[in-house]
Write a protein that holds these residues in place. Structure first.
Motif: not given
Length: 307
Positions: A97, A101, A106, A130, A134
């Protein structure tokens, strides 16, 4: 034990990254991250397995970085990521995660490929916010979700208590691996690679595995022994391809078939004849081709629909 360098020439020599950074995980663990390829290429994230490092993905990085943004990181305590007292599947999920990030914009999506413990990392993160934000698609390579020690066929005995006990003693050994000798290469090949693996592949894997500190190897072996991510596989609701070698003694094909049956969106199952556990090294072309196919199918399609 000192960390040995990876091989320094040939297809398994780690390419120099375009950029390196340190990502801090939820519990403060520091993770070494490498970025390769063009800044605005489609993103691929690579998570290596137990006792390995970013060097394990050298062949994939070298190929994919021509037109992809490749993000590879060292699991905590492995490679250039310092050791941390927390060793658990949740910690692996926290780390993935944190990497996602820190390296993705984003809303940006990536294909996430995990080998062995890296695949278990992906499974452990399947329910995380996350990850869901993604992950466009996933490759699970030579991995399993539970009963890892009982399923392993490293010890050539019939399945049962004796084999499980012996396997646990071998995989969880605190003994140092020592230098990369001819005997060490033969042992590594028997336990982790297929019979047709050439000497360059064996040398690359041996240097990487022998570089892992023995206390890290032992600590994570205990986590893998008790691992149960069957529930997490059922939550991995993204397109997922599965690859396994028919000669894999650590996570045999039955483990991969069980994953395919449990995955909500399994997009393909590939058994590589005669290949062992170290599929990205032993069979770099089909592994890389599968990653490319997942990018083409799931990242570009999403981009066109959202345009």
């Amino acid at each position: 034990m000192s960390r040995l360098p990876a091989v320094d020439s040939g297809p398994y020599a780690p390419p120099a990254p375009a950029r390196e950074l340190t990502v801090v995980s939820a519990d403060g663990a520091r993770l070494h991250v490498e970025l390769h390829g063009p800044e605005f290429g489609p993103a691929v994230v690579l998570a290596h397995g137990w006792t390995c490092s970013t060097a394990f993905w050298a062949a994939q990085i070298r190929d994919l970085a021509a037109d992809h943004r490749v993000i590879a990181y060292d699991q905590r305590g492995h490679g250039r990521s310092p050791a941390h007292p927390a060793c658990s599947a949740d910690a692996l999920a926290d780390d993935l995660e944190a990497v996602l990030e820190a390296t993705l914009a984003p809303g940006e999506q990536a294909v996430i490929a995990g080998h062995s413990m890296g695949g278990m990392t992906v499974m452990a993160a399947s329910g995380r916010a996350a990850f869901r934000a993604h992950a466009a698609a996933v490759l699970l390579c030579s991995t399993g979700s539970s009963q890892l020690v009982a399923a392993a066929t490293v010890v050539p005995l019939r399945a049962g208590r004796v084999r499980t006990w012996l396997t646990r003693r071998i995989l969880g050994s605190r003994a140092p691996l020592g230098p990369v000798t001819p005997l060490a290469r033969r042992v590594l090949k028997y336990g982790t690679m297929g019979p047709g693996s050439d000497r360059h592949m064996i040398e690359a894997c041996a240097r990487i595995v022998h570089a892992c500190p023995r206390r890290i190897r032992h600590s994570w072996s205990r986590v893998l022994d008790l691992l149960d991510l069957d529930h997490a596989v059922r939550e991995l609701d993204v397109p997922t391809a599965v690859i396994v070698g028919t000669a894999d003694r650590l996570t045999p094909p039955a483990q991969a078939r069980a994953l395919c049956e449990a995955l909500p969106r399994c997009t393909g199952f590939t058994e590589l004849s005669g290949i062992g556990h170290m599929t990205p090294v032993e069979a770099p072309e089909p592994v890389t081709a599968t990653i490319r196919e997942l990018v083409t199918t799931h990242i570009q399609v999403v981009s066109e629909e959202s345009a």
